[in-house]
Every structure is written in structure tokens, then in C-alpha cells.
Design a protein around this motif. Structure first.
Motif, PDB file in Angstrom:
ATOM      1  N   TRP A  81       0.832  -1.215   0.000  1.00 38.69           N
ATOM      2  CA  TRP A  81       0.000   0.000   0.000  1.00 38.69           C
ATOM      3  C   TRP A  81       0.863   1.260   0.000  1.00 38.69           C
ATOM      4  N   ALA A  82       2.108   1.152   0.498  1.00 43.68           N
ATOM      5  CA  ALA A  82       3.002   2.312   0.503  1.00 43.68           C
ATOM      6  C   ALA A  82       3.599   2.563  -0.881  1.00 43.68           C
ATOM      7  N   MET A  83       3.717   1.496  -1.681  1.00 44.44           N
ATOM      8  CA  MET A  83       4.187   1.604  -3.063  1.00 44.44           C
ATOM      9  C   MET A  83       3.721   0.356  -3.814  1.00 44.44           C
ATOM     10  N   PRO A  84       2.614   0.459  -4.540  1.00 44.40           N
ATOM     11  CA  PRO A  84       2.027  -0.723  -5.168  1.00 44.40           C
ATOM     12  C   PRO A  84       2.916  -1.422  -6.198  1.00 44.40           C
ATOM     13  N   ASP A  85       3.716  -0.684  -6.935  1.00 39.73           N
ATOM     14  CA  ASP A  85       4.566  -1.275  -7.972  1.00 39.73           C
ATOM     15  C   ASP A  85       5.761  -1.966  -7.317  1.00 39.73           C
ATOM     16  N   PRO A  86       5.870  -3.305  -7.415  1.00 36.37           N
ATOM     17  CA  PRO A  86       6.968  -4.001  -6.739  1.00 36.37           C
ATOM     18  C   PRO A  86       8.344  -3.617  -7.276  1.00 36.37           C
ATOM     19  N   ARG A  87       8.430  -3.296  -8.559  1.00 35.23           N
ATOM     20  CA  ARG A  87       9.734  -2.882  -9.101  1.00 35.23           C
ATOM     21  C   ARG A  87      10.159  -1.540  -8.511  1.00 35.23           C
ATOM     22  N   ARG A  88       9.203  -0.654  -8.350  1.00 36.54           N
ATOM     23  CA  ARG A  88       9.502   0.644  -7.736  1.00 36.54           C
ATOM     24  C   ARG A  88       9.836   0.458  -6.256  1.00 36.54           C
ATOM     25  N   ARG A  89       9.160  -0.489  -5.618  1.00 38.17           N
ATOM     26  CA  ARG A  89       9.446  -0.797  -4.212  1.00 38.17           C
ATOM     27  C   ARG A  89      10.909  -1.229  -4.044  1.00 38.17           C
ATOM     28  N   VAL A  90      11.354  -2.127  -4.912  1.00 42.14           N
ATOM     29  CA  VAL A  90      12.743  -2.599  -4.864  1.00 42.14           C
ATOM     30  C   VAL A  90      13.706  -1.440  -5.100  1.00 42.14           C
ATOM     31  N   LYS A  91      13.391  -0.598  -6.075  1.00 42.46           N
ATOM     32  CA  LYS A  91      14.266   0.540  -6.380  1.00 42.46           C
ATOM     33  C   LYS A  91      14.379   1.483  -5.185  1.00 42.46           C
ATOM     34  N   LEU A  92      13.272   1.732  -4.513  1.00 41.10           N
ATOM     35  CA  LEU A  92      13.300   2.607  -3.345  1.00 41.10           C
ATOM     36  C   LEU A  92      14.156   2.001  -2.233  1.00 41.10           C
ATOM     37  N   ILE A  93      13.988   0.704  -1.974  1.00 46.30           N
ATOM     38  CA  ILE A  93      14.775   0.041  -0.931  1.00 46.30           C
ATOM     39  C   ILE A  93      16.266   0.155  -1.237  1.00 46.30           C
ATOM     40  N   ARG A  94      16.618  -0.017  -2.492  1.00 45.41           N
ATOM     41  CA  ARG A  94      18.035   0.060  -2.872  1.00 45.41           C
ATOM     42  C   ARG A  94      18.593   1.471  -2.759  1.00 45.41           C
ATOM     43  N   SER A  95      17.701   2.467  -2.627  1.00 40.35           N
ATOM     44  CA  SER A  95      18.156   3.855  -2.519  1.00 40.35           C
ATOM     45  C   SER A  95      18.139   4.381  -1.086  1.00 40.35           C
ATOM     46  N   TRP A  96      17.698   3.562  -0.119  1.00 37.20           N
ATOM     47  CA  TRP A  96      17.643   4.030   1.260  1.00 37.20           C
ATOM     48  C   TRP A  96      19.041   4.410   1.756  1.00 37.20           C
ATOM     49  N   PRO A  97      19.239   5.652   2.197  1.00 44.72           N
ATOM     50  CA  PRO A  97      20.554   6.047   2.715  1.00 44.72           C
ATOM     51  C   PRO A  97      20.788   5.589   4.153  1.00 44.72           C
ATOM     52  N   VAL A  98      19.727   5.362   4.886  1.00 41.83           N
ATOM     53  CA  VAL A  98      19.801   4.851   6.259  1.00 41.83           C
ATOM     54  C   VAL A  98      19.001   3.554   6.300  1.00 41.83           C
ATOM     55  N   LEU A  99      19.648   2.495   6.748  1.00 37.52           N
ATOM     56  CA  LEU A  99      19.009   1.179   6.730  1.00 37.52           C
ATOM     57  C   LEU A  99      18.421   0.820   8.087  1.00 37.52           C
ATOM     58  N   PRO A 100      17.198   0.304   8.104  1.00 35.01           N
ATOM     59  CA  PRO A 100      16.652  -0.227   9.349  1.00 35.01           C
ATOM     60  C   PRO A 100      17.340  -1.549   9.686  1.00 35.01           C
ATOM     61  N   ASP A 101      17.118  -2.030  10.892  1.00 33.66           N
ATOM     62  CA  ASP A 101      17.664  -3.337  11.267  1.00 33.66           C
ATOM     63  C   ASP A 101      16.892  -4.463  10.592  1.00 33.66           C
ATOM     64  N   HIS A 102      15.595  -4.270  10.409  1.00 31.78           N
ATOM     65  CA  HIS A 102      14.780  -5.267   9.739  1.00 31.78           C
ATOM     66  C   HIS A 102      13.605  -4.586   9.049  1.00 31.78           C
ATOM     67  N   ALA A 103      12.957  -5.331   8.170  1.00 32.07           N
ATOM     68  CA  ALA A 103      11.790  -4.806   7.449  1.00 32.07           C
ATOM     69  C   ALA A 103      10.830  -5.952   7.193  1.00 32.07           C
ATOM     70  N   SER A 104       9.551  -5.675   7.282  1.00 30.31           N
ATOM     71  CA  SER A 104       8.543  -6.701   7.029  1.00 30.31           C
ATOM     72  C   SER A 104       8.256  -6.792   5.533  1.00 30.31           C
ATOM     73  N   VAL A 105       8.073  -8.031   5.062  1.00 30.86           N
ATOM     74  CA  VAL A 105       7.716  -8.301   3.669  1.00 30.86           C
ATOM     75  C   VAL A 105       6.501  -9.219   3.689  1.00 30.86           C
ATOM     76  N   ASN A 106       5.397  -8.749   3.145  1.00 28.16           N
ATOM     77  CA  ASN A 106       4.162  -9.528   3.149  1.00 28.16           C
ATOM     78  C   ASN A 106       4.160 -10.510   1.988  1.00 28.16           C
ATOM     79  N   TRP A 107       4.181 -11.802   2.319  1.00 29.96           N
ATOM     80  CA  TRP A 107       4.439 -12.826   1.307  1.00 29.96           C
ATOM     81  C   TRP A 107       3.262 -13.063   0.363  1.00 29.96           C
ATOM     82  N   HIS A 108       2.091 -12.528   0.678  1.00 31.63           N
ATOM     83  CA  HIS A 108       0.977 -12.655  -0.253  1.00 31.63           C
ATOM     84  C   HIS A 108       0.999 -11.557  -1.307  1.00 31.63           C
ATOM     85  N   GLU A 109       1.868 -10.569  -1.150  1.00 32.85           N
ATOM     86  CA  GLU A 109       1.913  -9.449  -2.082  1.00 32.85           C
ATOM     87  C   GLU A 109       2.774  -9.774  -3.296  1.00 32.85           C
ATOM     88  N   GLU A 110       2.398  -9.210  -4.428  1.00 32.63           N
ATOM     89  CA  GLU A 110       3.183  -9.389  -5.657  1.00 32.63           C
ATOM     90  C   GLU A 110       4.596  -8.848  -5.456  1.00 32.63           C
TER      91      GLU A 110
END
Length: 240
Positions: A81-110
Motif C-alpha cells: 500500500w506504501a508503493m504498489p509497484d513491486p519494481r519501484r518498491r525494490v528501487k526505493l529500498i536500494r536507494s535508502w541512505p539509512v538502513l533499518p535493522d529489519h523490514a517486514s515483507v508480506n508474502w501474499h503481495e506481488e
């Protein structure tokens, strides 16, 4: 492990105490950790209060909370819901300048596996979100990443108190006994406290916060995340 989930996708129209800004998140999490929380799962927000994976918003939220509770693991959502396009989601994650310790990934999502792989590439732990009532459990157990996650978030989507416990047990059964990762069991709204009690009974990791429930176990409105954490900590202490 007791995780605090201070805001989720809620906004302040649901509860004035839901933290939105990095400063609000930092203050809420500081109080929650003082009350007994040992881990954090938060939703970075835009200034308008919408969930986002925007690099600057993620960096601001994670930095503020990490400074408020040094040494406590801080995680974020990657919900579609924060970014419906999974390719854009991946691109955003790869651009994070500060990384969290963990992140949730919902396995039913595309695109769940691609999102998880992007996180692993950056050294971010994965919380595998497995929603009841979906095919997420079977998809996750068949995934090559099944042994690469930090924990599994067993998320009961049934909010009815009388039926949620059966749904929780069914979900745990679907995940099976061979799962190596620890399980964090939780639910929302009317089912949150009954399922929290089951997690305590079974010795599973658990979470609580305004993302999941706006009321205390006795039904009175919760005014802060810390108030919810204190009530949860009392349940966990009584179960030991």
C-alpha cells in the motif's frame, strides 16, 4: 521478545496519539521501550501522514527512533500500500541512505521475493509477513528464502475475538513445526488481546501498539503506546 508497533497505517483521525512525524515516533518509542518493549516495527510517514518508502522519510524516521532508543532494533514496513509497484518498491529500498535493522515483507503481495532479496542484499533482516486467509504460508514455505528470514510475522486477519484464536492456531499449523525462524504471532482490533494471550501461552514472540489495537485489555481506550506495552508486559510476566 515484545515488539512495539506504534503507528501502522493508522492516522490521527483514528487516535490522536498515533505518532506520525519522526519526533513523535521517537517520543512514543522511547516511552514504549521504557515500559518493556524490546523491538520496534514502525511505518515511516509523509508529512501528510501517509505510509511511504521514500528514502528521506525512512531515513528520518529510523534515525530519530534509533537515537531515542540506542541498541534497540528498529524495523519498517515494505507494505504494497506504501508503493504498489513491486519494481519501484525494490528501487526505493536500494536507494535508502539509512538502513533499518529489519523490514517486514508480506508474502501474499506481488513481488515479495524480489523485495526480500533487495533487503538481503543490503544486510537488512526480513520479517516474513504471513497473513491468515491467504496463500502466503504455502508460498513462503516453498520459497528459497524460507531459511533466510529473521522471523515470521504470523498475522491473524480475523478480528472477531470468538473466532480469531481458531484462525491463529490454523495459521500456526500451516506454518508447521519444521520452520526454523522464530514466530511472532499477532492480530488486530478485537482479536489483538486474545491472540496476544495465545502467543504468551505458547511462548511465541508478540507485539502490541496502536497499529494493532486502540484499546486496553479491559476495553478502555489506550492513550499511548506505552500504556499498551505495560499491559502486554503484565500478561507476559503472568504467563511465565
Amino acid at each position: 521478545m515484545l515488539q512495539v508497533c506504534p503507528n501502522g497505517a493508522r492516522d490521527q483521525s483514528a487516535c490522536p496519539s498515533v505518532p506520525i512525524s519522526p519526533a513523535e515516533l521517537a517520543a512514543a518509542v522511547r516511552e514504549a521501550v521504557a515500559a518493556g518493549a524490546t523491538d520496534v516495527h514502525l511505518h515511516p510517514k509523509t508529512p501528510e501522514g501517509a505510509d511511504t518508502l521514500d528514502p528521506d522519510c525512512v531515513a528520518a524516521a529510523v534515525t530519530a527512533v534509533r537515537e531515542a532508543v540506542p541498541g534497540v532494533p528498529v524495523g519498517v514496513t515494505t507494505g504494497a500500500w506504501a508503493m504498489p509497484d513491486p519494481r519501484r518498491r525494490v528501487k526505493l529500498i536500494r536507494s535508502w541512505p539509512v538502513l533499518p535493522d529489519h523490514a517486514s515483507v508480506n508474502w501474499h503481495e506481488e513481488g515479495a521475493e524480489a523485495v526480500a532479496e533487495a533487503l538481503l542484499e543490503r544486510g537488512v533482516g526480513i520479517e516474513a509477513g504471513i497473513f491468515s486467509g491467504t496463500r502466503a504460508a504455502s508460498r513462503f514455505l516453498a520459497s528459497p528464502l524460507v531459511d533466510c528470514v529473521l522471523r515470521v510475522l504470523a498475522e491473524v486477519t480475523d478480528t472477531a475475538p470468538r473466532t480469531a484464536l481458531a484462525a491463529a492456531r490454523l495459521l500456526l499449523g500451516e506454518l508447521g513445526d519444521a520452520l526454523r525462524a522464530p514466530i511472532l504471532l499477532h492480530a488486530e482490533d478485537g482479536a489483538a488481546w486474545p491472540v496476544f494471550g495465545l502467543a504468551a501461552e505458547l511462548g511465541l514472540d508478540a507485539r502490541i501498539g496502536l497499529e494493532d489495537v486502540l484499546e486496553l485489555p479491559d476495553g478502555t481506550p489506550a492513550t499511548t503506546n506505552a500504556e499498551l506495552v505495560r499491559a502486554a508486559h503484565a500478561i507476559l510476566s503472568a504467563s511465565h
